[in-house]
Design a protein around this motif. Structure first.
Motif, PDB file in Angstrom:
ATOM      1  N   ALA A  56      17.298  13.312  -7.053  1.00 55.50           N
ATOM      2  CA  ALA A  56      17.216  14.115  -8.278  1.00 55.50           C
ATOM      3  C   ALA A  56      18.524  14.819  -8.622  1.00 55.50           C
ATOM      4  N   SER A  57      19.539  14.690  -7.769  1.00 60.66           N
ATOM      5  CA  SER A  57      20.764  15.476  -7.941  1.00 60.66           C
ATOM      6  C   SER A  57      21.509  15.144  -9.230  1.00 60.66           C
ATOM      7  N   VAL A  58      21.511  13.870  -9.634  1.00 61.37           N
ATOM      8  CA  VAL A  58      22.228  13.491 -10.850  1.00 61.37           C
ATOM      9  C   VAL A  58      21.628  14.188 -12.058  1.00 61.37           C
ATOM     10  N   ASN A  59      20.308  14.108 -12.198  1.00 57.99           N
ATOM     11  CA  ASN A  59      19.653  14.747 -13.337  1.00 57.99           C
ATOM     12  C   ASN A  59      19.754  16.275 -13.265  1.00 57.99           C
ATOM     13  N   TYR A  60      19.696  16.821 -12.077  1.00 57.24           N
ATOM     14  CA  TYR A  60      19.757  18.279 -11.927  1.00 57.24           C
ATOM     15  C   TYR A  60      21.119  18.819 -12.351  1.00 57.24           C
ATOM     16  N   HIS A  61      22.189  18.152 -11.922  1.00 54.73           N
ATOM     17  CA  HIS A  61      23.527  18.674 -12.170  1.00 54.73           C
ATOM     18  C   HIS A  61      24.161  18.137 -13.466  1.00 54.73           C
ATOM     19  N   PHE A  62      23.748  16.944 -13.905  1.00 51.85           N
ATOM     20  CA  PHE A  62      24.424  16.322 -15.050  1.00 51.85           C
ATOM     21  C   PHE A  62      23.477  15.875 -16.164  1.00 51.85           C
ATOM     22  N   ARG A  63      22.188  16.003 -15.971  1.00 52.08           N
ATOM     23  CA  ARG A  63      21.140  15.677 -16.955  1.00 52.08           C
ATOM     24  C   ARG A  63      20.799  14.190 -17.003  1.00 52.08           C
ATOM     25  N   SER A  64      21.823  13.291 -16.909  1.00 53.30           N
ATOM     26  CA  SER A  64      21.559  11.851 -16.977  1.00 53.30           C
ATOM     27  C   SER A  64      22.784  11.091 -16.496  1.00 53.30           C
ATOM     28  N   LYS A  65      22.615   9.806 -16.282  1.00 52.64           N
ATOM     29  CA  LYS A  65      23.743   8.961 -15.892  1.00 52.64           C
ATOM     30  C   LYS A  65      24.808   8.946 -16.979  1.00 52.64           C
ATOM     31  N   ASP A  66      24.400   8.816 -18.246  1.00 49.27           N
ATOM     32  CA  ASP A  66      25.379   8.785 -19.339  1.00 49.27           C
ATOM     33  C   ASP A  66      26.129  10.106 -19.439  1.00 49.27           C
ATOM     34  N   ALA A  67      25.433  11.224 -19.237  1.00 48.33           N
ATOM     35  CA  ALA A  67      26.097  12.524 -19.290  1.00 48.33           C
ATOM     36  C   ALA A  67      27.090  12.672 -18.137  1.00 48.33           C
ATOM     37  N   LEU A  68      26.749  12.115 -16.981  1.00 47.49           N
ATOM     38  CA  LEU A  68      27.667  12.118 -15.836  1.00 47.49           C
ATOM     39  C   LEU A  68      28.910  11.298 -16.152  1.00 47.49           C
ATOM     40  N   LEU A  69      28.712  10.123 -16.739  1.00 47.98           N
ATOM     41  CA  LEU A  69      29.848   9.294 -17.153  1.00 47.98           C
ATOM     42  C   LEU A  69      30.772  10.060 -18.092  1.00 47.98           C
ATOM     43  N   LEU A  70      30.182  10.708 -19.078  1.00 49.26           N
ATOM     44  CA  LEU A  70      30.984  11.445 -20.055  1.00 49.26           C
ATOM     45  C   LEU A  70      31.724  12.599 -19.393  1.00 49.26           C
ATOM     46  N   ASP A  71      31.072  13.278 -18.466  1.00 47.55           N
ATOM     47  CA  ASP A  71      31.715  14.387 -17.779  1.00 47.55           C
ATOM     48  C   ASP A  71      32.939  13.910 -17.003  1.00 47.55           C
ATOM     49  N   ILE A  72      32.823  12.798 -16.300  1.00 46.78           N
ATOM     50  CA  ILE A  72      33.965  12.239 -15.563  1.00 46.78           C
ATOM     51  C   ILE A  72      35.071  11.864 -16.540  1.00 46.78           C
ATOM     52  N   PHE A  73      34.698  11.194 -17.602  1.00 42.51           N
ATOM     53  CA  PHE A  73      35.669  10.740 -18.598  1.00 42.51           C
ATOM     54  C   PHE A  73      36.435  11.918 -19.198  1.00 42.51           C
TER      55      PHE A  73
END
Length: 222
Positions: A56-73
């Motif tokens: 659940a860590s991805v959704n907890y900290h970044f909301r979604s996979k796409d949001a995580l991608l955007l954050d890294i970018f």
């Protein structure tokens, strides 16, 4: 109301540190997996397994996979563009506010090429950004299309350095230089090495920057 007990404060601080550490683990694992395997082939489960954290860590900290991608970018492009802006500022200081074309182009070219160095620590980040240009989400594509503020300082500097050129020419030539930068991928180096029968194996980052600058500067010389 009584003040928080010191033990409670210690617990809260420890929990915050733990959450920050988990978020950093997810970020680093995702960047590495996306850079190596591509955006579509990596799942949330792959990321959390690589990071060694709860699913659940991805959704907890970044909301979604796409949001995580955007954050890294966004984080990596901001870091890269700060390095470019710093070099351009230093070039302006060294030339009384009027840097020559080569110094402007070096500020644009050198930071991403140095990230490409296999012996450096930023290779994965640059590989991620290369992926983003071809595999990025719609949010990333919108940023690439519309956020040109980091390029504006370079176009303005080039316009000032070559006032004899029509502005249209300066923008086109800058566009071609950017194309050269974005084409510097390992697959392209391997193809060039094959074409040249081994003459062009490039493992010297500074020599590669020099060659790129020679070519780019020539494009602004007439």
């Amino acid at each position: 109301m009584s003040d928080p007990h010191p033990a409670d404060l210690d617990h809260e601080e420890t929990d915050q540190e733990s959450q920050a550490a988990t978020k950093n683990l997810v970020f680093a694992a995702a960047e590495r997996l996306f850079a190596v395997h591509g955006f579509q082939k990596v799942s949330v489960r792959d990321i959390t397994a690589e990071a060694g954290v709860n699913l659940a860590s991805v959704n907890y900290h970044f909301r979604s996979k796409d949001a995580l991608l955007l954050d890294i970018f966004l984080r990596r492009t901001a870091e890269l563009n700060r390095a470019r802006a710093r070099m351009l500022h230093e070039a302006a200081d060294a030339h009384q506010g009027k840097p020559p074309v080569r110094a402007i182009l070096e500020a644009l070219i050198a930071p991403p090429v140095r990230w490409l160095d296999p012996k450096g620590e930023r290779l994965i980040s640059l590989q991620f950004l290369i992926r983003a240009r071809s595999e990025g989400t719609e949010e990333m594509r919108q940023v690439l299309r519309n956020d040109v503020s980091h390029l504006r300082r370079f176009s303005d500097a080039l316009l000032a350095a070559r006032p004899d050129l029509p502005a249209e020419e300066v923008y086109w030539r800058l566009h071609f230089v950017l194309g050269m930068i974005h084409n510097n991928r390992f697959a392209e180096f391997d193809r060039l090495n094959t074409l040249s029968d081994g003459l062009t194996r490039e493992d010297d980052t500074e020599a590669l920057i020099r060659r790129m600058l020679d070519f780019a500067e020539a494009g602004f010389s007439r």
